[in-house]
Write a protein that holds these residues in place. Structure first.
Motif, short mmCIF file in Angstrom:
data_model
loop_
_atom_site.label_atom_id
_atom_site.label_comp_id
_atom_site.label_asym_id
_atom_site.label_seq_id
_atom_site.Cartn_x
_atom_site.Cartn_y
_atom_site.Cartn_z
N ARG A 199 0.82 -1.22 0.00
CA ARG A 199 0.00 0.00 0.00
C ARG A 199 0.85 1.26 0.00
O ARG A 199 0.50 2.24 -0.68
CB ARG A 199 -0.92 -0.02 1.23
CG ARG A 199 -1.93 1.10 1.29
CD ARG A 199 -2.99 0.78 2.32
NE ARG A 199 -2.43 0.49 3.61
CZ ARG A 199 -2.16 1.40 4.57
NH1 ARG A 199 -2.42 2.67 4.33
NH2 ARG A 199 -1.66 1.03 5.72
N LYS A 200 1.96 1.26 0.73
CA LYS A 200 2.75 2.48 0.89
C LYS A 200 3.91 2.60 -0.10
O LYS A 200 4.38 3.71 -0.37
CB LYS A 200 3.34 2.53 2.31
CG LYS A 200 2.30 2.59 3.42
CD LYS A 200 1.72 3.98 3.56
CE LYS A 200 0.88 4.09 4.82
NZ LYS A 200 0.31 5.44 4.99
N PRO A 204 2.16 3.18 -4.92
CA PRO A 204 2.58 4.52 -5.39
C PRO A 204 3.66 4.47 -6.47
O PRO A 204 3.64 5.26 -7.41
CB PRO A 204 3.11 5.18 -4.10
CG PRO A 204 2.41 4.49 -3.00
CD PRO A 204 2.28 3.07 -3.45
N SER A 205 4.60 3.53 -6.34
CA SER A 205 5.65 3.42 -7.36
C SER A 205 5.10 2.93 -8.69
O SER A 205 5.63 3.28 -9.75
CB SER A 205 6.75 2.46 -6.87
OG SER A 205 7.33 2.93 -5.66
N MET A 207 2.17 3.67 -9.84
CA MET A 207 1.07 4.54 -10.25
C MET A 207 1.08 4.88 -11.74
O MET A 207 0.02 4.85 -12.38
CB MET A 207 1.08 5.81 -9.41
CG MET A 207 -0.14 6.71 -9.61
SD MET A 207 -1.68 5.89 -9.13
CE MET A 207 -1.43 5.74 -7.36
N ARG A 301 -0.15 11.80 -11.67
CA ARG A 301 1.09 12.43 -11.19
C ARG A 301 0.87 13.15 -9.87
O ARG A 301 1.74 13.12 -8.99
CB ARG A 301 1.62 13.40 -12.25
CG ARG A 301 2.26 12.72 -13.45
CD ARG A 301 3.05 13.71 -14.29
NE ARG A 301 2.15 14.69 -14.91
CZ ARG A 301 1.64 14.56 -16.12
NH1 ARG A 301 1.91 13.49 -16.83
NH2 ARG A 301 0.87 15.50 -16.61
N ILE A 303 -1.35 12.38 -7.51
CA ILE A 303 -1.48 11.38 -6.46
C ILE A 303 -0.12 10.80 -6.10
O ILE A 303 0.22 10.61 -4.92
CB ILE A 303 -2.45 10.27 -6.89
CG1 ILE A 303 -3.87 10.83 -7.02
CG2 ILE A 303 -2.42 9.10 -5.91
CD1 ILE A 303 -4.86 9.83 -7.57
N GLN A 304 0.69 10.54 -7.12
CA GLN A 304 2.01 9.97 -6.87
C GLN A 304 2.88 10.93 -6.07
O GLN A 304 3.58 10.52 -5.14
CB GLN A 304 2.69 9.62 -8.20
CG GLN A 304 3.99 8.84 -8.03
CD GLN A 304 4.60 8.49 -9.36
OE1 GLN A 304 4.46 9.23 -10.35
NE2 GLN A 304 5.31 7.37 -9.42
N ARG A 305 2.83 12.22 -6.40
CA ARG A 305 3.63 13.19 -5.65
C ARG A 305 3.15 13.30 -4.21
O ARG A 305 3.95 13.42 -3.28
CB ARG A 305 3.56 14.56 -6.33
CG ARG A 305 4.40 14.68 -7.58
CD ARG A 305 4.64 16.13 -7.94
NE ARG A 305 3.38 16.82 -8.22
CZ ARG A 305 2.86 16.95 -9.41
NH1 ARG A 305 3.46 16.42 -10.46
NH2 ARG A 305 1.72 17.60 -9.59
N ARG A 306 1.85 13.27 -4.00
CA ARG A 306 1.31 13.39 -2.64
C ARG A 306 1.64 12.17 -1.81
O ARG A 306 2.00 12.29 -0.63
CB ARG A 306 -0.20 13.59 -2.69
CG ARG A 306 -0.62 15.00 -3.11
CD ARG A 306 -2.14 15.15 -3.09
NE ARG A 306 -2.54 16.51 -3.38
CZ ARG A 306 -2.68 17.46 -2.47
NH1 ARG A 306 -2.40 17.20 -1.18
NH2 ARG A 306 -3.04 18.68 -2.81
N VAL A 307 1.52 10.98 -2.40
CA VAL A 307 1.74 9.76 -1.64
C VAL A 307 3.21 9.55 -1.35
O VAL A 307 3.61 9.18 -0.24
CB VAL A 307 1.14 8.56 -2.40
CG1 VAL A 307 1.53 7.25 -1.71
CG2 VAL A 307 -0.37 8.68 -2.47
N MET A 308 4.07 9.80 -2.37
CA MET A 308 5.49 9.53 -2.21
C MET A 308 6.27 10.76 -1.77
O MET A 308 7.49 10.68 -1.55
CB MET A 308 6.07 9.01 -3.52
CG MET A 308 5.41 7.72 -4.01
SD MET A 308 6.31 6.98 -5.38
CE MET A 308 7.79 6.39 -4.54
#
Length: 310
Positions: A199-200, A204-205, A207, A301, A303-308
């Motif tokens: 999940r973490k 995200p990787s 995405m 992009r 979502i990926q920036r926010r999560v990672m």
């Protein structure tokens, strides 16, 4: 034989080998240039063909695209069809994305790589080769008749789920497999659980690949006609209703109906008018797909920036 003669012979042999290798290298480079030129020509022809098709559609349907009446709820308007297209897209993706992603997570992260996974992938690849009209007949028999959903949006969405599941599964698997194993091992080494790692770290990787799968499945959903004719019908929805159990048509069904049957059955619609309306509907479909592509990539992009946190 003197040392000088032996040295001369060895030098001559070395020169011969160098010359032979030079000739081989020249042949390889020449073949590479020819193959590259052919690939460029083929790619340019394909790109030119697509550009010509798109330009012709926009030229033929431009007058309708800028006409407000084209977006009305009249017989030749696409207001209802545009709403139904987005409705069936969202409904199908709501069903497809978690099921396909869950199956991909299981086959990549949890299932032992053996006969079970090979069987699942073989079944998915076999299903991907089934013609859409056959799945449309299956959807009519199973979802519409057997389950009692009748000709409705939910029957169409479930049929599109069956149609797009193999593609989405394969794309999601590739996205998960593209994540380096070192990231998983590093996360597990810190004491996290496998699900937390997925999940973490993994999701995200992966995405970008997941967004690509979402976009490709969205394109197939929006562009499908045969399967929906059997399960959703060709009758436009009477209202902008969110009821999944009513029949309705989409832009592709509307395009097919106007082009094939509409010119003879709709009062005042000539063959030339039907072609123009069809071209306008096709151009509108291209615009819709372009907008969905850009929005999906931008949201992915973000979502990926926010999560990672990158």
């Amino acid at each position: 034989m003197s040392m000088q003669a032996m040295a001369g012979k060895q030098e001559k042999q070395a020169s011969g080998r160098v010359a032979e290798l030079t000739r081989i290298a020249r042949r390889l480079h020449a073949g590479n240039r020819v193959a590259l030129s052919i690939l460029w020509v083929v790619a340019a022809l394909i790109a030119l063909l697509f550009i010509v098709i798109i330009v012709l559609l926009f030229i033929q349907g431009f007058n309708y695209l800028i006409d407000p009446a084209f977006y009305s709820t009249s017989v030749t308007g696409v207001g209802m069809q545009l709403f139904s297209t987005f409705y069936i897209l969202i409904l199908t993706e709501i069903l497809l994305f978690p099921i396909a992603l869950g199956a991909a997570i299981y086959t990549v992260e949890y299932a032992p790589q053996g006969k079970l996974v090979a069987t699942i992938r073989f079944a998915a690849e076999t299903l991907a080769g089934v013609p859409s009209i056959v799945l449309g007949l299956f959807g009519f028999v199973f979802f519409s008749a057997f389950l009692g959903f009748h000709i409705s949006r939910i029957s169409g969405a479930l049929t599109l789920l069956c149609l797009n599941f193999p593609l989405a599964l394969r794309l999601f698997e590739d996205a998960l497999l593209s994540v380096p194993r070192e990231l998983r091992e590093g996360s597990l080494a810190l004491g996290t659980t496998k699900w937390t790692t997925i999940r973490k770290v993994v999701l995200p990787s992966a995405m970008p690949g997941l967004i690509t799968g979402l976009i490709l499945s969205a394109g197939k959903i929006i562009g499908e006609t045969a399967a929906l004719v059997f399960t959703m019908g060709v009758t436009p929805a009477s209202t902008f209703s969110a009821d999944p159990f009513i029949p309705s048509d989409t832009l592709t069904i509307h395009l097919w109906y106007i082009k094939t049957q509409g010119a003879g059955s709709i009062s005042g619609l000539s063959a030339a008018g039907a072609s123009a309306i069809s071209a306008g509907s096709a151009a509108l479909l291209i615009i819709v797909l372009l907008v969905i592509n850009l929005l999906a990539r931008g949201i992915g992009r973000l979502i990926q920036r926010r999560v990672m946190a990158v």
